[in-house]
Scaffold this active site. Structure first.
Site, mmCIF file in Angstrom:
data_model
loop_
_atom_site.group_PDB
_atom_site.id
_atom_site.type_symbol
_atom_site.label_atom_id
_atom_site.label_comp_id
_atom_site.label_asym_id
_atom_site.label_seq_id
_atom_site.Cartn_x
_atom_site.Cartn_y
_atom_site.Cartn_z
ATOM 1 N N TYR A 61 22.604 -77.481 18.007
ATOM 2 C CA TYR A 61 23.888 -75.482 17.870
ATOM 3 C C TYR A 61 23.231 -75.024 18.092
ATOM 4 C CZ TYR A 61 25.140 -78.783 13.491
ATOM 5 O OH TYR A 61 25.542 -80.283 12.554
ATOM 6 N N HIS A 128 19.888 -86.431 13.390
ATOM 7 C CA HIS A 128 20.865 -85.978 13.430
ATOM 8 C C HIS A 128 22.434 -87.261 14.037
ATOM 9 C CE1 HIS A 128 24.188 -82.224 14.841
ATOM 10 N NE2 HIS A 128 24.678 -82.951 14.435
ATOM 11 N N GLY A 210 38.969 -81.074 7.989
ATOM 12 C CA GLY A 210 38.605 -82.027 9.348
ATOM 13 C C GLY A 210 38.759 -81.112 9.627
ATOM 14 N N PHE A 213 41.523 -78.722 9.625
ATOM 15 C CA PHE A 213 43.050 -79.051 9.607
ATOM 16 C C PHE A 213 43.675 -78.804 8.910
ATOM 17 C CE2 PHE A 213 46.348 -82.480 9.163
ATOM 18 C CZ PHE A 213 47.092 -83.102 10.286
ATOM 19 N N PHE A 214 43.105 -79.054 7.734
ATOM 20 C CA PHE A 214 43.522 -78.724 6.002
ATOM 21 C C PHE A 214 44.099 -77.454 5.828
ATOM 22 C CE2 PHE A 214 42.422 -82.943 5.843
ATOM 23 C CZ PHE A 214 43.624 -83.863 5.503
ATOM 24 N N SER A 215 43.510 -76.706 6.380
ATOM 25 C CA SER A 215 43.234 -74.913 6.547
ATOM 26 C C SER A 215 44.681 -75.342 7.041
ATOM 27 C CB SER A 215 42.188 -74.550 7.270
ATOM 28 O OG SER A 215 40.966 -74.805 6.350
ATOM 29 N N GLY A 217 47.297 -76.775 9.596
ATOM 30 C CA GLY A 217 48.236 -77.540 10.180
ATOM 31 C C GLY A 217 47.695 -77.718 11.669
#
Length: 343
Positions: A61, A128, A210, A213-215, A217
């Site tokens: 990272y 990892h 996701g 995505f689920f925060s 869309g």
């Protein structure tokens, strides 16, 4: 607030973690430019004070800058309050990525992480990605030595196949397997989750929302920077996103009926998979963190779970999790130990 976050056992070797962790990747890498260091240290401290003490990073990272950030955040007595997880195995140099698991690399990577984190030992050290040129028994042999030397306490794998997990666990107990698990990534339920449970291995779910995505869309793509790698992922491509947004819409409708946000509902679904599962949603904002730990207080009935799983059936999602070049558990097989000739 701290009382909200219960403690769970990870695996059967003695590691205890907060029931929800904090993924730190997005603070430094892949989701746009690195975020301001003072803000991220404040967020990490807020998480610890809230009872979320399981912190997840990796040497890749940045590379390296996320581990340095955590090292700074854990000064002044904070180290004793957390379960610190980092990873090795993805090397980025000269513009190319390599997956490495040979003993010399494992040792050098561990020494580098200890130095950057400025700690004496790492609580949970993951491979990892799996080096498919090195027998997993060889990689595990070096990790076992690092445990014996006190440099790491527990061993984990990330994106490993069921057979790789079995072979690794036969060399030294695996404490946790990190994998992508969410309402739009459920393929691990077929073989990998049952294997972990059979062997007494804890499960750490990354990207439980996701990748945001689920925060938000489909609107997520309107607000990310040009160097955010999510814009290149298959599921976020226009031809797939139009289909995938239906999942977000149905989860949103159910969340409204439950009096919570879509992200809280998606995260609660992961929490309800069992006490051997710890999701590690990442965030760079304290308000989003607070929303995430709110998922711990959402109760889902068996009927709720069945409804969510019907919404998130196999045909609900179009597009692979990663692009074609990314290693996943589906291609993590390694050669037999009999083929190894140490150099």
């Amino acid at each position: 607030m701290a009382a909200v976050v219960k403690r769970i056992r990870m695996g059967s070797q003695g590691l205890e973690v907060s029931a929800q962790g904090l993924g730190c990747m997005g603070m430094s890498a892949f989701y746009g430019p690195p975020k301001p260091e003072p803000d991220m240290i404040a967020l990490i401290h807020h998480a610890i004070d809230s009872g979320v003490t399981f912190l997840d990073t990796s040497d890749v990272y940045g590379p390296h800058i996320n581990e340095i950030l955590l090292g700074k955040a854990l000064k002044g007595g904070m180290r004793e309050r957390v379960e610190l997880a980092t990873k090795f195995g993805i090397s980025i140099g000269d513009g190319k990525m390599e997956i490495l698991g040979d003993p010399a690399y494992v040792r050098a990577a561990c020494e580098g992480s200890l130095k950057r984190l400025d700690v004496d030992s790492i609580d949970l050290y993951y491979q990892h990605r799996i080096d498919t040129t090195v027998p997993i028994e060889v990689t595990m042999g070096e990790l076992k030595k690092l445990v014996e030397e006190g440099k790491i306490k527990y061993i984990g794998l990330s994106e490993a196949s069921a057979s790789t997990i079995r072979r690794a666990h036969a060399v030294h107990p695996i404490t946790a397997v990190q994998l992508e698990w969410s309402l739009w990534s459920r393929d691990v339920e077929e073989e990998i989750i049952p294997t972990c449970r059979e062997l007494g291995i804890g499960i750490v779910a990354y990207s439980p929302l996701g990748r945001g995505f689920f925060s938000s869309g489909p609107k997520l793509l309107e607000n990310i920077s040009k160097d955010d790698y999510r814009q290149y992922l298959p599921r976020f491509q226009p031809e797939n996103l139009e289909h995938n947004k239906k999942l977000f819409e149905r989860v949103s409708e159910m969340a409204a009926s439950k009096g919570c946000t879509p992200s809280q509902l998606a995260l609660a679904w992961v929490h309800h998979q069992g006490d051997d599962v710890c999701p590690i949603p990442g965030t760079t904002k304290i308000e989003n963190f607070n929303q995430n730990i709110g998922a711990l207080s959402i109760k889902l009935t068996p009927e709720d779970m069945a409804e969510l799983e019907a919404i998130a059936a196999a045909d609900a999602i179009k597009g692979d999790r990663y692009g074609a070049i990314s290693a996943t558990h589906k291609d993590s097989e390694t050669p037999p130990i009999s083929s190894w000739k140490a150099t």
